[in-house]
Design a protein around this motif. Structure first.
Motif, short mmCIF file in Angstrom:
data_model
loop_
_atom_site.label_atom_id
_atom_site.label_comp_id
_atom_site.label_asym_id
_atom_site.label_seq_id
_atom_site.Cartn_x
_atom_site.Cartn_y
_atom_site.Cartn_z
N ARG A 37 -9.48 -1.20 -3.34
CA ARG A 37 -9.83 0.20 -3.57
C ARG A 37 -9.70 0.51 -5.06
O ARG A 37 -8.85 -0.06 -5.74
N SER A 38 -10.49 1.44 -5.52
CA SER A 38 -10.42 1.80 -6.95
C SER A 38 -9.08 2.43 -7.29
O SER A 38 -8.63 2.37 -8.43
N SER A 39 -8.41 3.01 -6.30
CA SER A 39 -7.10 3.63 -6.55
C SER A 39 -5.95 2.62 -6.52
O SER A 39 -4.84 2.95 -6.92
N ASP A 40 -6.21 1.40 -6.06
CA ASP A 40 -5.17 0.37 -6.01
C ASP A 40 -5.05 -0.35 -7.35
O ASP A 40 -6.06 -0.68 -7.96
N ARG A 94 -2.89 10.20 5.44
CA ARG A 94 -2.58 8.94 4.78
C ARG A 94 -1.16 9.03 4.24
O ARG A 94 -0.80 9.98 3.57
N ASP A 96 2.17 7.96 2.03
CA ASP A 96 2.49 7.43 0.71
C ASP A 96 2.94 5.98 0.85
O ASP A 96 3.85 5.70 1.63
#
Length: 113
Positions: A37-40, A94, A96
């Protein structure tokens, strides 16, 4: 007429973390997950898998690519899996990743020369 609520199947949320011990010592990871994922961050691979029924098998593929210029080729790359199971309900949030349960460290990967 009454309307019945359709329960949402339970889901498994996971975070696979690479080179955990090395990063704990302040060193950069020796590779990166592809298709994350781009957030990972590059050393993490996360996602959510729906569990449609008990004993249903669901697979997720994560590809980890080693950097070309790594010096430490003898120490294993440790992988840590954090996970959480979310039960039925009409809504699901989702969680945290810091609050997910940590499993025991997976066996180290053998070096490939």
């Amino acid at each position: 007429p009454r309307t019945a609520l359709v329960p949402v199947p339970p889901a498994l949320q996971y975070v696979l973390d690479a080179d955990t011990e090395r990063r704990r010592l302040g060193h950069p990871p020796r590779g990166a997950f592809l298709s994350r994922r781009s957030s990972d961050p590059e050393h993490q691979f996360s996602g959510t898998v729906e569990l449609p029924r008990q004993q249903a098998r669901v697979c997720v593929t994560a590809t980890f690519q080693l950097q070309d210029n790594i010096r430490d080729k003898l120490r294993p790359i440790t992988m840590t899996l954090a996970y959480g199971i979310h039960g039925d309900g009409a809504t699901r949030q989702r969680q945290d990743p810091a609050r997910l349960r940590r499993s025991s460290v997976l066996p180290p990967l053998s070096p490939v020369l």
